[in-house]
Design an enzyme around this catalytic site. Sequence first.
Site, short mmCIF file in Angstrom:
data_model
loop_
_atom_site.label_atom_id
_atom_site.label_comp_id
_atom_site.label_asym_id
_atom_site.label_seq_id
_atom_site.Cartn_x
_atom_site.Cartn_y
_atom_site.Cartn_z
N ASP A 125 -5.17 1.04 -14.73
CA ASP A 125 -6.49 0.77 -14.15
C ASP A 125 -7.58 1.57 -14.85
O ASP A 125 -7.41 2.76 -15.12
CB ASP A 125 -6.42 1.16 -12.66
N GLU B 63 11.39 6.66 -24.21
CA GLU B 63 12.65 7.29 -23.80
C GLU B 63 13.49 6.33 -22.96
O GLU B 63 14.69 6.52 -22.80
CB GLU B 63 12.36 8.55 -22.95
O1 TEU Z 1 -11.45 -2.40 -11.79
C1 TEU Z 1 -12.15 -1.73 -12.78
C2 TEU Z 1 -13.41 -2.31 -13.18
O2 TEU Z 1 -13.85 -2.07 -14.31
C3 TEU Z 1 -14.25 -2.97 -12.15
O3 TEU Z 1 -15.54 -2.48 -12.30
C4 TEU Z 1 -14.34 -4.42 -12.24
O4 TEU Z 1 -14.93 -4.81 -13.45
C5 TEU Z 1 -15.17 -4.78 -11.07
O5 TEU Z 1 -14.31 -4.66 -9.95
C6 TEU Z 1 -15.72 -6.15 -11.07
O6 TEU Z 1 -16.57 -6.25 -9.96
C7 TEU Z 1 -10.29 -1.79 -11.35
C8 TEU Z 1 -9.57 -2.65 -10.34
O7 TEU Z 1 -9.19 -3.85 -10.96
C9 TEU Z 1 -10.46 -2.87 -9.16
O8 TEU Z 1 -9.89 -3.73 -8.22
C10 TEU Z 1 -10.71 -1.52 -8.53
O9 TEU Z 1 -11.63 -1.66 -7.47
C11 TEU Z 1 -11.27 -0.53 -9.54
O10 TEU Z 1 -10.54 -0.52 -10.76
C12 TEU Z 1 -11.19 0.85 -8.99
O11 TEU Z 1 -9.86 1.27 -8.97
#
Ligand code: TEU
Length: 599
Positions: free
Chosen positions: A238, A290
Amino acid sequence: MSVDSVLAAPAGLARLTGPLTGPLTPVHAADHTPGWWRSAVIYQVYPRSFRDLNGDGIGDLAGITAELPKLAELDIDAVWLSPFYRSPQRDAGYDVSDYCDVDPLFGTLADFDAMITEATRLGLRMIVDLVPNHCSDQHQAFQAALAAPAGSPARDMFIFRDGRGAFGEEPPNNWQSHFGGSAWTRITEPDGTPGQWYLHLFDTSQPDFNWDNDAVHREFERVLRFWLDRGVSGFRVDVAHALVKAAGLPEWGGRADGASSDGYPGHEAPMFGQPALHDIYRKWRRILAEYGPDRILCAEANVDPLPRLADWVRPDEMHQAFNFPFLHAGLDVGRMRHVINESLTSLDSVGAPSTWVLSNHDVVRHATRFGYDGHAPRDGDGIGPFDPQPNEALGRSRAAAATMFMLGLPGGAYLYQGEELGLPDGIDIPDNQRQDPTFGRTGGQRLGRDGCRVPLPWRSGELHAGFGTGANPWLPQPASFSALARDTQAASPSSHLSLYRRMLALRRELRLGAGSLSWLEDWCTDTCLAYLNGTTLVLMNVGHEPVELPAGTVLLRSSAASAQASEAESEWAELAEDRHRLGSGETVWLEIYLGDTER
Ligand code: TEU
Ligand code: CA
């Protein structure tokens, strides 16, 4: 180069006969480097919305295990699970309070193990989501940081700073949260006085870890091993571009969420793309190695410009990265071609496969986005009942065409649960049921991402369309979901689901994922794209007028529902008289040589 020169016919097949000629622009050569992920189709399961087996209105791991055979029928390679870890669920599980346990909402570690066992039996790999940029404010490390004094090792696990202003009443810098508002929140010190501020690029409840601290590195290495030991095939990482922040946390004058003008985080932003990130992923890759050659890392690195994505997938770093520019290209054929060229060329330069994606849990589903002729909503804005409404049927048929275009491309592909049913976004969601923090943090100005997260329909006519048998689903399902349920679609050869099944089976049979790409110039226009992958010609028409199909080709698959019904009768139907035109919003896969001796 011309069609004739690349198409030296494989042994036993007649040469291309018809008038299909013209210049080709080769972009990418077939690649048979070992590595299952290089051509894999990976299906994203969003656990809370997949299947609710215990009837509390929220999907669970036992529900996933129960339905895995249905996913195996789709001919996918792997499943990626969005977070199911212990979490207060302030950001639907992307706020983790214990990285090595299952949230009771979703089940237990024993349920997880049972799910892996069933997946293995079915020949499916499982990838889990790793959320290393931030945790939940309920994580014990953050609770310990709050209880400890400023400057302590416990605080140093996170990014605490004194505020600006005479009394420290101003945030340490001007960074903004992705979900709206300041990226800083001030704490109350244990003695009751107003204290330091902590950084959270997302919700207040999601404090960012301090990746300058070795203890953070060690903790995540432990988490990786914990899940690798339990048999996962890898991790989707993420916000992989955000872990390391520029020294001194300099002010950032760009867009509020760090994105450049066209929506992607620019590399000038001090919270993205910092060079030290790459050493983290090199270390992780060594840990995965690993466990053998089959465990993978996929970067959710939403970076700009696209060629920078190659930095995440150099030979000693991650295996894959999501291709958001492809998702954002819409049905603009010029942009699509540009993104495809840039993706393949830059990823080829580091020996990495490309990936392709059209939907996920953060964006409006592509069946809904393509239901607009003008401007579809920006990610995270969502669609409400008072906004311009999409044309659902048009969106679904264009989504079929776009997916068929995507699945012909060489590389890996990601699918998002429910797209195989052609599901639209949920639009009629009452404000008081919206759960995405974006909604609350922007005072409802941006509706957020709940629309694409609505629980799946499994059985027409059943309570909650078969999602679960008890409490109401955590988000309301649109009325159209019942008719789109999986059981109804499985029974119909002309359904969206049947199209997905046939496309995915043929993609595997023709080995398109490991194939090549050359543009067939005479058939690329302002509204059409045509490429050859091996001897498969993929032709998409997004214009309003039908297009003549090249003679001397055999129709393998069409994205149009009417054509699918006739395909179902004869699998290798030769291009029939009435099928010599490519309709508006249709994609076809054609075989470009006519083998007298074959088939
Ligand atoms: O999203 C990361 C991200 O870059 C977000 O800004 C995404 O582009 C945005 O949700 C669009 O509106 C990740 C996950 O996919 C998201 O669900 C999470 O909320 C976020 O990280 C925080 O962990
Ligand atoms: Ca449940």
